[in-house]
Design an enzyme around this catalytic site. Sequence first.
Site, PDB file in Angstrom:
ATOM      1  N   LYS A 151      40.273  44.581  56.195  1.00 30.72           N
ATOM      2  CA  LYS A 151      40.195  45.768  55.340  1.00 30.72           C
ATOM      3  C   LYS A 151      38.763  45.881  54.839  1.00 30.72           C
ATOM      4  O   LYS A 151      38.304  45.053  54.060  1.00 30.72           O
ATOM      5  CB  LYS A 151      41.163  45.629  54.167  1.00 30.72           C
ATOM      6  CG  LYS A 151      41.120  46.796  53.201  1.00 30.72           C
ATOM      7  CD  LYS A 151      42.204  46.638  52.156  1.00 30.72           C
ATOM      8  CE  LYS A 151      42.116  47.724  51.096  1.00 30.72           C
ATOM      9  NZ  LYS A 151      43.117  47.530  50.058  1.00 30.72           N
TER      10      LYS A 151
ATOM     11  N   ASP B  75      52.028  49.195  43.029  1.00 27.74           N
ATOM     12  CA  ASP B  75      51.987  50.251  44.042  1.00 27.74           C
ATOM     13  C   ASP B  75      52.868  49.895  45.233  1.00 27.74           C
ATOM     14  O   ASP B  75      52.404  49.862  46.371  1.00 27.74           O
ATOM     15  CB  ASP B  75      50.546  50.501  44.487  1.00 27.74           C
ATOM     16  CG  ASP B  75      50.406  51.828  45.221  1.00 27.74           C
ATOM     17  OD1 ASP B  75      51.348  52.643  45.127  1.00 27.74           O
ATOM     18  OD2 ASP B  75      49.384  52.043  45.878  1.00 27.74           O
TER      19      ASP B  75
END
Length: 885
Positions: free
Chosen positions: A736, A836
């Site tokens: 990422k 989240d």
Amino acid sequence: MKKQKTMTNLLCCLACLILYVQLFLSPNIAFASATSSEAEALLKWKATFQNETKNNLTSWAYYPNVNTNPCNVWTGVSCNTAASVNRVNLTNSGIQGTLYEFPFLSLPNLEYVDLSLNQLFGAIPSQISSLSKLIYLDLSHNQLSGKIPPEIGLLNSLQVLHLNENQLNGSIPQEISQLQFLNELCLQKNNLTGPIPPDFGKLKDLTMMYLFKNQLSGSIPSEIGNLKSLVNLGIYKNNLSGSIPTSLGNLTNLTLLYAYENKLSGVIPKEIGNLKSLVDLQLSENHLNGSIPSSLGDLSNLEILFLRDNQLSGPIPQEMENLKKLAVLQLKNNNFSGYLPQNICGGGYLENFTAQNNHLIGSIPKSLKTCKSLVRLRLEGNQLTGNISDDFGAYPNLRFIDLSHNNLHGEISHLWGQCPQLETLRIAGNKLTGSIPPEISHATQIHELDLSSNSLVGVIPKNFGRLTSLVNLMLNGNQLWGPIPSEFGSLTDIEYLDLSTNNFKESIPGIFGDFLKLHYLNLSNNKFSQEIPFQLGKLVHLSQLDLSHNSLEGKIPSEMSSMQSLEKLNLSYNNLTGLIPTNFDEMHGLYRIDISYNQLQGPIPNNKAFQNARMDGNNGLCGNVGGLKPCNHSVEHKHTSKKEFLIIFPILGTLLLAFLAFVLIGRRSRRKQEQEIKRSNMHESFFSISNFDGRKMYGEIMEATNGFDVVHCIGKGGQGSVYTAKLPSGSIVAVKKFHQTLDGEEASRKEFLNEIRALTQIRHRNIVKFLGFCSSAQHSFLVYEYLETGSLAAILSNENEAKKLDWSTRVRIVKGVSHALCYMHHDCSPPIVHRDITSSNILLHCDYEPCVSDFGTAKLLNPDSSNWTALAGTYGYVAPGKILK
Ligand SMILES: *[C@@H]1O[C@H](CO)[C@@H](O)[C@H](O)[C@H]1NC(C)=O
Ligand SMILES: *[C@@H]1O[C@H](CO)[C@@H](O)[C@H](O)[C@H]1NC(C)=O
Ligand SMILES: *[C@@H]1O[C@H](CO)[C@@H](O)[C@H](O)[C@H]1NC(C)=O
Ligand SMILES: *[C@@H]1O[C@H](CO)[C@@H](O)[C@H](O)[C@H]1NC(C)=O
């Protein structure tokens, strides 16, 4: 959806058709007006339902201009030859409503009413008594409350009365005893109080009386003995007291008698022996005393006998041997004395025999030692004697045996290896001698092996490694010796391991670090030497570690601070030297430490647990704790662990990271527990590279992604993009990469650090594995394991892929995610909130095992602060509590 609609339309048309045929062709038309008023009355009741559209009664409808005839047209309604409604069967029809508008007065011919398995609430109206022809009434499995109306006693044709599994209260109306034709009376699982009416003795036809799971009190009326037809009597789980009436001996048709979990006292009447039909007799968990009447041996059909948890005493009668069909005999937790019946397995059906915690003496009879049908045998906590070396074991069906805490002697029979189903073998606390037979390892299903507190000698057999199902292994308190065989390394499912108080020697094998599920490890009071293996740091679930009273030397490995679940640590009475690693500061779960009697030096870690630790017998320790000298600052620690680097990292932030800094976190190498060796191998090999040569790793990732070329990009988010990188070792990782470097925008820098901080704290099979991170002038990125199947969101949005997700898989995904959340909220210290959880942050392995990912918005819940009010996460998925705050 569409299909369903057409189907309903079709059914409607069909219903209309039948209706018209009925109306115009059938002779019933002559009575149409009577039927019509019944229909109207039923429709009026239906109109009071709270869920008019969601029940199964769409066929119940009124057709203007024609006489409405419900007979055989409306769901669940039937009529007699005179076209008057005589049956209403609406079981499991999704009705939500009351009985207050039920047309009791308008349906005079009703014989059969079944409204079970709906959501009826409110009371049962007393007008029910007007259904004078009623034979069958079933209102079970609803939410009816209030009292049972005594008027029910006026339904004098009633044969079946099922009111079970509601919330009825009050006492049982004695008027029920007027129902002279009653066959089945089921009132179980309500909240009924008061006594069982003695007049029930009049119900001569009763075959089934179920009153269990209420709060009935008083004694069992002796009049019950008059119910000659009774087959099943269930009165368990009430508050019944007094003694068992002798008259029950007259119930010669009784096959099932359940009176357990009451407060019955007195003796078991010898008349029970007259119940020749009895198959299942359960009287456990009462206060019965006296001895077992020998007449119980006459119950020649008995298969199940539960007398456990009473105060029964005396010997187990030899006559019990006559129970040739007996399969289950539970006598545990009483005060029985004397010998075990010699031929208790004589019938050849005995599967489950428990007589633990009594005062039984003598040896284990041969019939039991060779009882091939046995599945479960518990005799622990008696005073059994005798030699168990020979002819014991070799049970084809045995799963569980406990002979612990008796006075048995002899050697462990090699025949135990001939129990292919055996899961639990406990013979702790006896006088066993000799060594552990290698043949035991043929019983490969063993989960728990407890041979502790005997006088066993010799080494652990090498082929112990075959017992790969072992979860609990207790060999403590013997005189076993020798090194731990390396074959032990294959016991990777082990959770509880106690080898303490033996004579084991040489080093503690590093392979113990592979027992990733371990939560208890006790190696104390042995002769282990050399250093504590640093691999123990991988035991992230370990909560108790006792290595005391050995001859361990060298430093306490700093890797041990990775044992984030550790609560109790005992390293006392060894020869450990050097400093206590400062990263022990972060072992938040620790609360009991004993490092006394070593040669440790330097400051004690800044951890609450050390304030109360036992540390005497070390000359060089210092700190602000009673009994220790204050520290002289020149003795401060020099080494800075990787973990510490991470903690000060946010503070030094931008300054330190101007140059290429590739920091890798060694502790991340947790192998996915029940996964294929292939994946774990790849993981480990990758890890060792990243662990030792960050620069090389960086180069490899740059090369594999061609400098983050878009062709390798598999996803894009607000803060960064995700790439796959195939490393030269063959393993594939996900990278990422953040849009900004660390010295860029504040928010993404924070997110980057946040994610690292959260990830270094956690390891769980359902949380994506973090392998390392990089921060350089050009790039900031995180390296994860790569999950081949992608995100749940991606799968659900693809019709073909979504079809492959059957319900059980979906449930498994939900379970996996909740395990991960539970772990983060309850097992991490401080707790972590992800903030989240969305389907796009749930990644899947090829077997659909889920992994929670993306910790960019995660927060560590510092219990002392209340600064977690800022809203974060994906709109629509945010926990409701957070919006309120
Ligand atoms: C059952 O009755 C008892 C007392 O009679 C009462 O305390 C209890 O709340 C009731 N339980 C239910 C589920 O109605
Ligand atoms: C059992 O029934 C007989 C008659 O069948 C009766 O005489 C006797 O009293 C009954 N026994 C008990 C204990 O009620
Ligand atoms: C159990 O039996 C022993 C004798 O075997 C006796 O001393 C003891 O009082 C009994 N205990 C109970 C609770 O009945
Ligand atoms: C640590 O082990 C020693 C010896 O095995 C024992 O005496 C001591 O009580 C233990 N310490 C704690 C805190 O349990």
